[in-house]
Design a protein around this motif. Structure first.
Motif, PDB file in Angstrom:
ATOM      1  N   LEU F  26       0.110  -3.923   1.301  1.00 16.59           N
ATOM      2  CA  LEU F  26       0.724  -2.898   0.442  1.00 16.59           C
ATOM      3  C   LEU F  26       2.246  -2.935   0.565  1.00 16.59           C
ATOM      4  CD1 LEU F  26      -1.631   0.142   0.959  1.00 16.59           C
ATOM      5  CD2 LEU F  26      -1.159  -1.037  -1.186  1.00 16.59           C
ATOM      6  N   GLY F  30       4.508  -4.006  -2.976  1.00 15.67           N
ATOM      7  CA  GLY F  30       5.104  -2.855  -3.658  1.00 15.67           C
ATOM      8  C   GLY F  30       6.003  -3.201  -4.815  1.00 15.67           C
ATOM      9  N   GLY F  35       2.324   0.249  -4.140  1.00  9.89           N
ATOM     10  CA  GLY F  35       2.540   0.009  -2.720  1.00  9.89           C
ATOM     11  C   GLY F  35       4.000   0.168  -2.384  1.00  9.89           C
ATOM     12  N   GLY F  36       4.414  -0.529  -1.370  1.00 10.31           N
ATOM     13  CA  GLY F  36       5.811  -0.435  -0.962  1.00 10.31           C
ATOM     14  C   GLY F  36       5.922   0.001   0.473  1.00 10.31           C
ATOM     15  N   GLY F  37       7.140   0.134   0.908  1.00 12.29           N
ATOM     16  CA  GLY F  37       7.398   0.419   2.301  1.00 12.29           C
ATOM     17  C   GLY F  37       6.767   1.707   2.754  1.00 12.29           C
ATOM     18  N   PHE F  38       6.837   2.702   1.925  1.00 13.21           N
ATOM     19  CA  PHE F  38       6.372   3.995   2.373  1.00 13.21           C
ATOM     20  C   PHE F  38       4.868   4.009   2.565  1.00 13.21           C
ATOM     21  CE2 PHE F  38       5.101   8.349   1.989  1.00 13.21           C
ATOM     22  CZ  PHE F  38       5.924   8.915   2.936  1.00 13.21           C
ATOM     23  N   ILE F  39       4.181   3.591   1.505  1.00 13.64           N
ATOM     24  CA  ILE F  39       2.733   3.666   1.599  1.00 13.64           C
ATOM     25  C   ILE F  39       2.209   2.641   2.595  1.00 13.64           C
ATOM     26  CG2 ILE F  39       2.409   2.154  -0.414  1.00 13.64           C
ATOM     27  CD1 ILE F  39       0.260   5.151   0.451  1.00 13.64           C
ATOM     28  N   LEU F  42       2.635   4.133   5.855  1.00 12.52           N
ATOM     29  CA  LEU F  42       1.639   5.183   6.078  1.00 12.52           C
ATOM     30  C   LEU F  42       0.300   4.594   6.485  1.00 12.52           C
ATOM     31  CD1 LEU F  42       2.074   7.930   3.347  1.00 12.52           C
ATOM     32  CD2 LEU F  42       2.157   8.209   5.807  1.00 12.52           C
ATOM     33  N   PHE F 117      15.138  -3.186   3.320  1.00 14.58           N
ATOM     34  CA  PHE F 117      15.189  -1.739   3.132  1.00 14.58           C
ATOM     35  C   PHE F 117      13.795  -1.134   3.281  1.00 14.58           C
ATOM     36  CE2 PHE F 117      15.122   1.921   0.209  1.00 14.58           C
ATOM     37  CZ  PHE F 117      16.161   2.664   0.729  1.00 14.58           C
ATOM     38  N   GLU F 118      12.852  -1.754   2.590  1.00 18.44           N
ATOM     39  CA  GLU F 118      11.475  -1.255   2.643  1.00 18.44           C
ATOM     40  C   GLU F 118      10.900  -1.375   4.044  1.00 18.44           C
ATOM     41  OE1 GLU F 118       9.410  -0.216   0.064  1.00 18.44           O
ATOM     42  OE2 GLU F 118      10.176  -1.022  -1.805  1.00 18.44           O
ATOM     43  N   VAL F 121      12.022   1.543   5.820  1.00 13.11           N
ATOM     44  CA  VAL F 121      11.218   2.702   5.431  1.00 13.11           C
ATOM     45  C   VAL F 121       9.882   2.686   6.155  1.00 13.11           C
ATOM     46  CG1 VAL F 121      10.037   3.806   3.509  1.00 13.11           C
ATOM     47  CG2 VAL F 121      12.321   2.847   3.170  1.00 13.11           C
ATOM     48  N   VAL F 125       8.372   5.377   8.830  1.00 12.28           N
ATOM     49  CA  VAL F 125       7.139   6.125   8.577  1.00 12.28           C
ATOM     50  C   VAL F 125       6.168   5.952   9.734  1.00 12.28           C
ATOM     51  CG1 VAL F 125       5.141   6.282   7.080  1.00 12.28           C
ATOM     52  CG2 VAL F 125       7.408   6.014   6.097  1.00 12.28           C
TER      53      VAL F 125
END
Ligand code: NA
Ligand code: NA
Lengths: 802, 133, 112, 492, 160, 140, 94
Positions: F26, F30, F35-39, F42, F117-118, F121, F125
């Motif tokens: 994910l 993203g 998706g992406g760094g945050f999810i 998580l 960057f991601e 993140v 998280v």
């Protein structure tokens, strides 16, 4: 650096240097060092006399805040010169006196520092042409006098007196400031001279009268006019040199100065005339009337000062008629009231200064100022007695003392005014001389009281035991200089008139062509006229009243104690504190629910109120997307879950229902084509639910709400209103289609930012800054949770730790 | 009817079948007498329903879009493996938290081991709201 | 659909408000959770619902549904999560030190 | 070049994170945080001057042109506030070094302060309304932690209320944002202004603006200040000072920005409501200050009065008034910070917070006492101290606009301010000294330094108001002519 | 066993290099892998162990077993749900297994849980006694015990 | 009788790889897919939490001796650092650069600083999530 | 036709969710709720799959797996909470 600014600044510089001197010098030397300042300033100012007498004025501008026209413009003319001479002259004498009066054990550096601050401030007031700077110095006089009054701040009464004087005079100052600002709004300038030049432009302005009243409010509070005089007697808690300086010669005269200074601006108004004359006369009467009942010598002098200030004030009021009438040979006679005011102002400073110093000596040597415990001091304090008798007779308006001259002129002025047929004077005009005369009678009475109760009769035994002595030479010298002036002025009044008062008259009546005409020849003896008869009457009736004081003083008991002005003032203060407290406590209950109620009610009232008042509601569902059946079911599931939370009895149930809502929201995100959102919501909701569960270990099971039905209903109503507000505005917002969203730009994300997931490119690129900060938020929360758990209050830790 | 179309129908019917099973198991969750029996409904019928549905979706995407979704397969595997574990854990927890067996239950060989009592059904602890100690 | 959502949001807000107005801290915190659900839906709804495809360029040629509100909600979700985490811990610490989870009992008098 | 703009936010953040790695190196933490804030202060001053010569600066993050990306905008107004906030924080740090104690310092006290100031600076600088929300949250989260850090009974209790109320306030902010986006479909503040003007700020937009009014009022303590007295009296002194100086000011900033830039067109509605709210706030604040028997209560209600007074400037809405409001903001940030430090120090010395239970402090702590006296005068607007110019200009503005009731309330409030503080001064500093010099607790050096520096700045803002005039006037002019701001963002 | 798999990977990689396309393709890799399977099947006896894909078949068998049990059991549950009159008598009984090790025990437990009418509630500390809840103890107990042997065998096929 | 978590632990040992792999997937997907760094972060964080739930603080900490506060801090530094990097190239703060690199075997790949960057993140998280859960769990 | 069947299936799943919600609310015991919640999660998985087909997008397929993961973690967490009052233990074998 020119002289005028140096004059103002020197006291401040000296004040700043005092702490340095204080360490280097012997304690008893400090006063002498300080004395240099007023003396040299006085001498310097005397050099201005001949030049100012020729009609010269000196003005310089130093930029302070030019952007807002707040400049330091000094202005020396006849009027300011009178006051500055008083400030420095009496100042010199007071400092000399205080050198002997104050023990070296006192914190002299504070005393002289405050005194110099005060002196500089007073000089600033009278020399400033810029209203704002004038105001600055004005407040500084209040502040420095506050410090002086509270000099013995370990005494409760000192603190109370200081507080009262500060509160009242600063309030007046603030009002005056508003008046000044209004003047600025009308004239566009802060310069008094420029305002005077523009008087035609501003006099018709709606703000003119309010400005006038506000300025007067300032002047009245400072000059202790009825009913604001109440601070002055309490201010007598100050050391006597302070009283003698501030409360007879200088600070209280600032209001007089202000009125004189503003007469060219406001003098033509009936409101001005009546307010000043009326308030002045009432003060005159009330002060003298109350002075009689006092038993503390200083209190008698305090009320006497109030009364005398009223006298001067009323004279300025009477004199303002001339401004209204404009210049003509007939109207010049009305300027004499102002002349008398200025004359009496000087006279009052001389005899009242002397009298205060006299009281100081009595207090210093005998240890009390209570006339009930005093008597027969003539024998042991002969010089002091001389001061007392000359000062009192001058104050009572008897020859051969300067008070006689100005008092006579006062009678002339009140008599003259009755002949005028403007401002409806004819209706009640006769009251003016009557009040003036009655007040003079009382003045005579309390003068007799001062002299006889202190110095005549027999000495009280406890005083005899103390074996008191006459005061040292240094303490006697200053009052004797003043007494000397009292007599000198009586014999050479015209010297004063010519050199000092005449130029000042021109400052008050700038539109009058010549000062010569406004400067009457003062003669001690003139033919027998009404004025003289009035004086005779005062003496006769005064003596009678003094004789029978015991019998008629019962009338003072007619005034109920709780209705004295002081009592009212105290009552207003305490009740406003108490009412404030009860109101504040009532709504600031500390109960969060109450605060939420206020917030929500404001929210509904203001937002929905505006929404309804502006008739903004619109609803047009035709553009809505279609509703599928399964969506409807989901909506019902959500509503069901939400409402069920309200009735759930166990906390787990509520959290699970919240989880159901969260998952449903996630499903809506799916339906509404928001994959990233759906993913995030799912995870976050789960983690949140887990957090709830983890934290429940430390929390109690839900208890049923123990609120009354009324509270529940009102909360319910509020909730419904809040929900309805959001819904109604939301419905309107959805229909609003005046603009196209900026987000179409992001649809080119692949070319712009190299990503095919538009939401992700927004988060990672277009609005990456939000994401960066959101990460920071998360970090803070994590760190905060850690810190909150790890840093626990130590047992028995009272909140002392800073 | 091409193979593709047949497969499409298979997919759709699998999904419909799953949805029906799901409703039945939901009914079971309401109807069955105690948490243990309900857990049977949950860990079997529901799982079966979701597997059918996911399989249907997998076939559908494969057939219609030519898209072989590894994520769906992983999802199927995941649910398949974890749902019995979930059933096991919840039943254990319920039992250890003194949730009684339904009335009319038969023997209980766990009770003496765990609580040392007789193998009689239905401990009398009231579990109406929560089970915290 | 938008209107329906607005009504749903209103109901959620009303329920949340009622919870926030209660005396028990857990109820209040749950109220705030409901508030965030409601506002997330609100942000999505005001952007227009089902007006286009999933905002993935790889999946469709467009038109896409408004992606900006989605990004905003994502940020809001994260922040709300962070706040909730802290709030929960704060709540139980308060409960443990003050011995009450009733906000009326947690009034605290100025003269204590 | 414009990248400098982000530094007042990013430097504190990065430093804060670095300090987390230096958890147990307290001295190092102190040095680094102080240098950081000093740097930010100097930098803000430089930026403020650059704005004077080059006009409004902006930094488009990632290079996305407005209105599409997020951007920082530095006009004089924002930079003045950034500078003042940084100055306040720097000086407060000095106080913290000697008073906050190791336990706090090891629990990331300095990082949280740095996060707080980062959020505050970000709020001042951002040109994007949603980013404002995010910056608010950075600030709020830091404030949540700072207020609760210490774990006292009262502290936690009040913190909980503070957090809950702010959570609801943030919710309202989001609702307002939703409605705003739903109507004008953009987030860039300048672009919003353009679109609102295009639509003629119709009733719906005005309603939305009122929603923002409520939101920011909650933060500013305008009318909705209930959370303030409780929560401002529990955390450590230096945190109180920072809160008093910074938090409400951010709300005030947002209010001013909102109603000068984005929604300036229905002033008869919006400014009337603001005026009424400011008036009621002042009255309530005065009643609170009068009712207060302890120093914290009096000090906190003084914060509320200050809020009302500054917002009179906005309600009045003339350029003069706005100039005054800005001056008063600067003054209020400095003076309130000092006031809270002093009040906290009183408590530290005596262990008492009830006015009447203290007496004669000035004898043993003369400098301390006189500084209290000076700040009292400054808060009452006595010339030539810091409060004066702002007060005069707001007064002038009110007269120009004919808002006499607000004028009267505002000026009357300064008497109450004086009265309430005078009560403390007379009762606690004056009067009989009961503790001998030897027995009295010494005031830490760092605290003295912070007092003196604050006092110098208060005197400077008053006496040297002219040196600030060029900035303040420019700030007010920009506020009054939103087209300057809008053009700087959208044209070029 | 694992060595065989690595070898298979190696062969696939070799294949990829031999084919030498301009850009390497996944399909080529798969082709190579299948080629490797063939080679390994021929050669596996030289390793002295079983052909590793044989295990795969066993695993597949096990999975099919799982699926079968799932289908059967969910139907049986549904039947009980849908016919309200059906009398059931739930209860808990024990079963002692011969399986050892966490993977074996777990797999068996999962299988048992998927068996019609039974859920494993506890595993004894020693890890060999299952406490099983049966939906209808009279019916389930026998069927479970009957099929348990089959399961154990299938599992051991894979693990041992 | 003591609780025997053998079933749970065994299954978790198996599925944890699915979860972690999904998280990594994910995270990387993203840019073009949900998706992406945050999810990603998580999911990875949830995976770790699953480990903590299945085992216990001590056991997991022995095997993964990270200070998750510092992990989170590292994340923030990475995110802000990648943003601040652009300053040194005289580009606006947060400017992202992206290029297409051709790798041997992997072929042409899209590389961007967004990934850094991601990653920041994601690390934040993970770090924060675990810090929160652990802090609370360690509380008494 | 297929569309209709899919919609019907989706509605049925929704109905199932609504029915299970009853169990969440009514309980009566916490394990009941946990099971019910787990079931809701599982049904949501199916629903998302169907919606994906209806919207003809594969964007939500991650959500399916994630939901599976979460339902699993959630159930474990719940059961531990029910069983031991804590979710994460400090020490092993407690
Ligand atoms: Na939330
Ligand atoms: Na089974």
């Amino acid at each position: 650096m020119t002289i005028d600014i140096a004059i103002i600044l020197t006291p401040f510089i000296m004040a700043a240097l005092i702490p340095i001197f204080y360490r280097r010098l012997r304690k008893n030397m400090i006063g002498w060092v300080v004395l240099i300042i007023p003396v040299s300033l006085f001498l310097l100012l005397t050099t201005y006399i001949p030049r100012v007498a020729k009609g010269e004025v000196y003005s310089h501008t130093y930029e302070w805040i030019p952007s807002f026209n707040l400049n330091f413009t000094t202005y020396i003319d006849g009027l300011s010169l009178i006051f500055s001479l008083l400030i420095t002259g009496v100042g010199s004498l007071v400092i000399l006196y205080s050198i002997f009066y104050l023990s070296v054990k006192e914190s002299l550096h504070h005393f002289y520092c405050y005194l110099l601050l005060f002196m500089g401030a007073m000089l600033g007031v009278v020399f400033s042409d810029n209203l704002m700077v004038l105001y600055a110095f004005w407040e500084l006089t209040s502040v420095s006098s506050f410090l002086l009054i509270a000099f013995w701040h370990h005494r409760k009464a000192s603190r109370a007196g200081a507080r009262k004087s500060m509160t009242i005079t600063v309030s007046g100052g603030v009002a005056m400031l508003v008046g000044f600002l209004m003047l600025y709004a009308m004239s566009g300038t802060f310069s008094i001279r420029e305002i005077i030049n523009n008087i035609d432009v501003i006099s018709g302005h709606v703000l003119f009268i309010p400005a006038l009243l506000l300025v007067l409010f300032g002047a009245f509070t400072k000059s202790a006019q009825f009913p604001f005089h109440i601070w002055l007697p309490d201010a007598m808690e100050a050391p006597t040199p302070v009283s003698s300086y501030l409360h007879s010669a200088t600070m209280v005269k600032a209001g007089i100065y202000l009125v004189a200074r503003f007469t060219p601006i406001f003098g033509g108004e009936m409101v001005w005339f009546w307010t000043i004359t009326g308030v002045g006369l009432i003060t005159l009467f009330w002060g003298s009337f109350n002075a009689v009942r006092q038993v503390d010598l200083k209190a008698i002098l305090a009320y006497s000062t109030v009364s005398q200030l009223g006298l001067i004030m009323s004279l300025l009021g009477l004199g303002s008629v001339a401004v209204y009438l404009g210049y003509s040979t007939e109207t010049v006679m009305y300027t004499q009231a102002t002349f008398a005011a200025l004359f009496h102002l000087i006279n009052h400073s001389t005899f009242k200064g002397a009298l205060f110093m006299m009281v100081g000596i009595v207090d210093h040597e005998i240890g009390t100022r209570d006339i009930r415990r005093l008597g027969g001091l003539m024998a042991i304090l002969p010089f002091t007695f001389t001061i007392a008798i000359i000062g009192c007779f001058s104050m009572a308006g008897l020859p051969p003392f300067n008070g006689f001259l100005s008092k006579e002129m006062f009678f002339t002025a009140v008599l003259n005014i009755t002949e005028l047929n403007i401002f409806s004077i004819h209706n009640i005009g006769l009251l003016i001389p009557i009040v003036a005369w009655v007040a003079s009678v009382f003045t005579f009475v309390y003068c007799l009281i001062i002299v006889s109760k202190t110095f005549l009769g027999s000495m009280k035994p406890d005083i005899v035991e103390k074996n008191p002595h006459e005061a040292p030479f240094g303490m006697l010298l200053p009052p004797f200089i003043l007494i000397g002036l009292v007599i000198t002025i009586f014999f050479f009044p015209n010297l004063l008139g010519e050199y000092i008062l005449k130029p000042a008259m021109l400052s008050v009546y700038p539109t009058f062509p010549s000062a010569e005409e406004m400067t009457p020849h003062i003669s001690a003896w003139h033919r027998i006229n009404t004025e003289l008869l009035m004086t005779l009457g005062v003496v006769v009736l005064g003596i009678i009243l003094y004789r029978f004081l015991k019998y008629w003083s019962k009338i003072y008991r007619l005034f109920p104690k709780q209705w004295t002005l002081n009592a009212i003032y105290e009552k207003v203060i305490t009740s406003s504190e108490n009412i404030s407290e009860s109101i504040t406590k009532r709504y600031m209950s500390g109960h969060l629910t109450h605060y939420f109620v206020y917030i929500y009610v404001s929210f509904v009232a203001i937002v929905a109120g505006t929404f309804i008042a502006l008739d903004a509601f619109e609803w047009n569902p035709t553009n809505d997307a279609v509703i599928e059946n399964y969506e409807l079911i989901l909506v019902f599931v959500m509503i069901f879950a939400a409402v069920a939370i309200l009735f759930a009895k166990s906390r787990i149930t509520t959290v699970l229902l919240n989880g159901v809502l969260g998952y449903s929201v996630a499903f809506f995100f799916v339906i509404f084509r928001a994959p990233d959102l759906a993913l995030t919501q799912l995870v976050v909701e789960s983690v949140t639910t887990a957090l709830y569960l983890i934290c429940f270990k430390f929390l109690a099971e839900l208890k049923p709400e123990r609120s009354t039905k009324r509270v529940k209903i009102s909360n319910g109503l509020i909730s419904v209103f809040v929900g309805a507000t959001v819904t109604l505005i939301g419905l309107t917002v959805v229909n609003y289609d005046k603009f196209k969203s900026i987000s179409s730009y992001f649809e080119d994300s692949y070319n712009l930012a190299g990503g095919k997931n538009i939401v992700n490119t927004i988060l990672g690129d277009f609005r990456a800054f939000d994401t960066m900060l959101e990460v920071v938020v998360l970090f803070i929360a994590g760190l905060g949770v850690f810190a909150l758990i790890k840093l626990k209050a130590k047992k028995g830790d009272v909140d002392i730790e800073n | 009817m091409s193979v593709k179309e047949i497969l499409e129908w298979v997919a759709v019917l699998l999904i419909l079948f799953g949805s029906i099973v799901s409703v039945i198991s939901a009914l079971g969750l309401i109807k069955l007498p105690d948490v243990y029996t309900r857990s049977h409904a949950a860990s079997k019928s529901s799982t079966f329903a979701v597997l059918a549905c996911l399989l249907g979706a997998f076939i559908y995407f494969w057939v219609v879009d030519g898209y072989v979704s590894i994520r769906l397969i992983l999802g199927i595997i995941f649910v398949f493996i974890t749902s019995p574990v979930a059933g096991h854990l919840i039943c254990r927890a319920a039992y250890r938290a003194n949730v009684p067996l339904a009335e009319g239950s038969g023997e209980d060989e766990l009770k003496p081991v765990l609580f040392g009592g007789e193998g009689v059904v239905g401990s009398s602890v009231d579990l109406e709201e929560g089970t915290e100690k | 659909m938008e209107s329906l959502m607005m009504i749903l949001i209103g109901i959620l807000v009303a329920v949340a408000t009622y919870l926030v107005l209660s005396r028990n801290m857990i109820r209040i915190i749950l109220g705030t959770a409901l508030l965030s659900h409601a506002v997330h839906l609100l942000i999505l709804t005001v952007g227009g619902l089902k007006k286009g495809d999933v905002p993935l360029l790889s999946q469709s040629e467009g038109p896409f549904t408004d992606a900006l509100p989605q990004a905003l909600i994502l940020t809001a979700i994260v922040i709300s999560f962070a706040t909730t985490a802290f709030l929960l811990v704060l709540a139980y610490r308060t409960y443990k030190t003050n011995g009450s989870d009733d906000l009326q009992e947690l009034r605290g008098m100025p003269d204590e | 070049m414009n990248n400098l703009l982000v530094l007042p936010l990013i430097i504190p953040i990065i430093t804060a994170v670095v300090l987390v790695f230096l958890k147990d190196h307290i001295v190092l933490q102190r040095i680094i945080s102080f240098i950081t804030m000093l740097f930010v202060t100097v930098l803000s001053f430089i930026l403020l001057n650059i704005v004077q010569t080059e006009g409004i600066l902006r930094l488009d993050f990632s290079g996305w042109l407005p209105p599409f990306g997020i951007l920082f905008v530095a006009d004089s107004f924002a930079m003045i506030l950034v500078l003042t906030a940084s100055v306040v924080t720097t000086i407060c740090l000095l106080y913290a070094f000697s008073t906050i104690g190791n336990r706090h310092e090891k629990m990331f006290f300095y990082p949280f302060v740095l996060f707080l100031i980062a959020g505050v600076n970000g709020s001042f600088l951002t040109g994007d309304i949603f980013n404002l929300f995010v910056c608010f949250e950075v600030m709020l989260l830091a404030s949540y932690v700072l207020i609760a850090l210490g774990g006292e009974k009262r502290q936690l209790r009040e913190s909980l209320k503070y957090v809950l109320i702010n959570v609801v306030a943030s919710w309202m902010f989001l609702v307002a944002l939703a409605f705003l986006y739903g109507t004008v479909k953009t987030l860039n503040m300048a672009h919003i202004a353009v679109r609102v003007a295009e639509a003629g700020q119709d009733p719906l937009l005005t309603t939305v603006s009122i929603l923002f009014l409520i939101v920011f009022s909650l933060k500013a303590g305008l009318l909705l200040f209930f959370w303030l007295p409780g929560s401002y009296s529990v955390p450590p002194t230096v945190v109180q000072a920072l809160f008093a100086a910074l938090l409400t000011k951010v709300g005030i900033y947002a209010l001013i920005r909102t109603f000068t830039l984005m929604f300036p067109l229905q002033q008869d509605v919006t400014h009337t409501i603001i005026g009424i709210m400011a008036g009621v706030t002042i009255i309530a604040g005065c009643m609170g200050a009068l009712s207060g028997r302890d120093i914290y209560t009096i000090a906190t209600y003084n914060v509320i009065i200050g809020v009302g007074f500054i917002l009179i400037g906005l309600a009045v809405g003339t350029e003069t008034a706005m100039t005054g409001a800005i001056y008063y903001l600067i003054h209020d940030m400095l003076a309130k910070a000092l006031l809270f430090l002093l009040v906290g120090m009183m408590f530290y010395i005596t262990g008492e917070s009830v006015v009447k239970k203290m007496s004669g402090l000035i004898k043993n702590y003369p400098i301390f006492g006189w500084i209290f006296f000076i700040v009292m005068l400054a808060l009452a607007g006595i010339p030539p101290l810091s409060g004066f110019v702002g007060k005069v200009l707001i007064g002038q503005g009110a007269i120009e606009a004919g808002s006499y009731i607000l004028l009267a309330l505002g000026f009357a409030s300064s008497i109450i301010v004086l009265y309430s503080l005078l009560r403390i001064f007379l009762a606690s500093f004056f009067g009989e000294t009961t503790i001998s010099l030897e027995d009295s607790k010494p005031i830490p050096k760092g605290a003295y330094w912070s007092f003196i520096l604050f006092t110098i700045s208060i005197v400077f803002v008053g006496m040297g108001a002219e040196s600030l005039a060029v900035y303040v006037k420019d700030a007010a002019e920009t506020l009054m002519n939103p087209s300057i701001y809008i053009d700087a963002i959208l044209k070029g | 066993m694992f060595g065989q798999f690595l070898l298979n990977l190696f062969i696939a990689l070799l294949w990829l290099l031999l084919v030498d396309e301009p850009t390497p393709q996944l399909t080529t890799f798969f082709t190579g892998f299948i080629v490797g399977i063939g080679i390994l099947y021929v050669m596996h006896r030289f390793f002295g162990t079983q052909f590793y894909l044989r295990k795969l078949f066993k695993v597949l068998y096990l999975i099919l077993l799982f699926i079968k049990e799932l289908i059967i059991s969910s139907f049986s549950v549904m039947r009980q749900i849908l016919f309200p009159k059906l009398q059931i008598k739930p209860g808990i009984f024990t079963y002692k297994t011969n399986l050892k090790g966490e993977w074996e025990v777990t797999t068996l437990a999962l299988l048992l849980t998927l068996t019609p009418g039974s859920v494993v509630m506890e595993v004894s500390e020693s890890g060999d006694v299952f406490y099983i809840h049966a939906m209808d103890i009279e019916e389930s107990k026998e069927s479970v015990i009957r099929s348990i042997g089959k399961f154990e065998k299938a599992i051991m096929e894979v693990t041992r | 009788m003591k609780i025997n978590d053998v079933i749970l632990r065994t299954v978790v040992k198996g599925v944890i790889f699915i979860i972690l792999t999904l998280g990594v997937y994910l995270f990387f997907s993203g840019h073009n897919a949900p998706g992406g760094g945050f999810i990603g972060g998580l999911v990875l964080g949830s995976g770790l939490v699953l480990l903590y739930i299945t085992y216990d603080l001590e056991t997991v900490h022995k095997k993964m001796p990270f200070d998750f506060k510092k992990v989170a801090g590292l994340g923030v530094l990475l995110a802000t650092g990648s943003a601040i990097g652009s300053i040194f190239f005289d580009a606006p703060f947060l400017s992202q650069t992206d290029t297409y690199f051709t790798f041997p075997i992997l072929g042409e790949k899209h590389l961007t600083t967004v990934t850094v960057f991601e990653a920041g993140v994601a690390l934040t998280v993970i770090g924060t999530l675990v810090t929160i859960i652990l802090s609370i769990s360690e509380d008494e | 036709m297929k569309e209709t069947i899919l919609l019907l299936a989706l509605i049925l799943f929704m109905v199932a969710i609504a029915l299970v919600l009853y169990r969440v609310i009514v309980g009566p015991t916490m394990p009941d709720r946990a099971i019910a919640l787990d079931t809701i999660g599982v049904n949501l998985i199916s629903s998302i799959a169907i919606v994906s087909i209806i919207l003809s997008t594969t964007a939500f397929l991650e959500a399916i797996l994630i939901l599976g993961i979460l339902a699993f973690i959630g159930t474990i967490a719940f059961s531990k909470y029910i069983e031991r009052g804590v979710i994460v233990e400090r020490k092993g074998d407690s």
